[in-house]
Design an enzyme around this catalytic site. Structure first.
Site: not given
Length: 362
Positions: A261, A93, A251-253
């Protein structure tokens, strides 16, 4: 000294090609948005914060020598290029958040009659460069908050006023190679080491792209941390046998409810940590938290090519003709997460939306 994955001066950008590590250290020139999109999509640069920084700086490099005849034409150019960069890897994100922030700035400057097109471009370049500096400062704050939270939990569990050195497990790569510098989850580890409170750090290999074996292990050796590489399939045995005090991942999102995620394999580590009573922390900047999506069910999961599973380099390791399922990420339910470590503090998932909303208003 931390590794430098991004080299930037105004008009010039180079990134350390992470596909070649740990065998070869080679910097690639990023001459504009097309190069930026390619190095992000091909995972020559990866990690949600680094993706955003490299994407935005690639645009800064591209527009730096250009002249625009109007603010409207500049804004249109920025909008198109930012949207294109977001498409390179949509699960993370941070690139979308950065694009929205920069486009909002461009819209405001377009409407401001006191700003001409040259000044508008200058303000845009300044804003992208400020993101680079802010990411490093945010990572250091994440490290400080995370180390404090882990040590407090360990001390409380032992009924002691102060925790001794701890053993920690991490997954994938969240250090200087995944950010502008210092790292998120690995920044927590770095802070524990600086405090003299790191007994040992375990890192997973992180199949199928082996970011843990190739990148995190590379950083840990570079930093001379007491470290051990384990296979992804060893985590349950590790937590049972090695007295690991906490798991810390990136974390990526992160959704509004705390669902997270992150690199594929994170979910199963969280399940195993819950079973063994080991605290499971997510370390991420506020730019990784997406309050627009209510839960992890709304996170788009990128799927990668079969070849990443069937080959190591040019060598096939899987039977020809076998089908593959290769999601790059999984979603860890908020119920498995002890706390989410940000540059503004550590929050329980249930508190996340309300707390972050208030922070963003101040």
């Amino acid at each position: 000294m931390s590794l430098q994955s991004i080299k930037y001066t105004r008009g010039s950008l180079e990134i350390l090609d992470q596909l070649l590590l740990p065998v070869q250290s080679k910097y690639l020139p990023v001459r504009g948005v097309e190069d930026g999109w390619k190095v992000i999509n091909k995972m020559q640069v990866r990690g949600a914060p680094a993706i955003a920084i490299v994407g935005c700086l690639s645009l800064a490099v591209e527009i730096h020598p250009e002249e625009f005849d109007s603010k409207k034409s500049l804004r249109q150019e920025l909008e198109g290029k930012l949207n294109y960069l977001v498409s390179a890897r949509p699960t993370a994100v941070n690139m979308k958040m950065a694009a929205d922030e920069l486009l909002s700035l461009a819209n405001d400057l377009t409407k401001d009659d006191n700003v001409d097109v040259a000044a508008m471009k200058q303000r845009f370049l300044n804003a992208t460069e400020a993101m680079l500096k802010k990411d490093i400062a945010d990572n250091r704050a994440i490290g400080a908050h995370g180390a404090k939270a882990i040590l407090q939990l360990v001390a409380a569990a032992a009924g002691a006023p102060m925790a001794g050195p701890v053993r920690v497990l991490t997954h994938c790569n969240t250090g200087s190679l995944a950010t502008a510098g210092y790292g998120t989850a690995l920044g927590v580890v770095r802070q524990l080491s600086e405090l003299g409170k790191l007994e040992h750090i375990y890192c997973t290999e992180t199949r199928p792209y082996n970011q843990g074996a190739r990148l995190t292990a590379y950083e840990l050796v570079h930093e001379k941390f007491p470290a051990t590489l384990v296979l992804d399939s060893m985590v349950a045995a590790l937590l049972r046998a090695k007295n690991v005090a906490a798991v810390v991942v990136g974390a990526d999102r992160v959704a509004a409810n705390g669902d997270t995620a992150n690199k594929i394999g994170t979910y199963q580590i969280a399940v195993v940590a819950k079973h063994h009573g080991v605290p499971f922390f997510v370390a991420a900047p506020l730019t990784s938290i997406d309050l627009h999506i209510p839960s992890g069910d709304h996170i788009i999961i990128e799927e990668r090519p079969d070849r990443e599973m069937t080959h190591v380099g040019e060598h096939r390791i899987a039977a020809p003709g076998i089908n593959c399922w290769n999601p790059a990420f999984d979603v860890t339910p908020a119920s498995l997460i002890t706390g989410i470590i940000t540059e503004r503090g550590v929050f329980q998932p249930a508190q996340l939306k309300e707390t972050i909303t208030k922070l963003l208003e101040t």
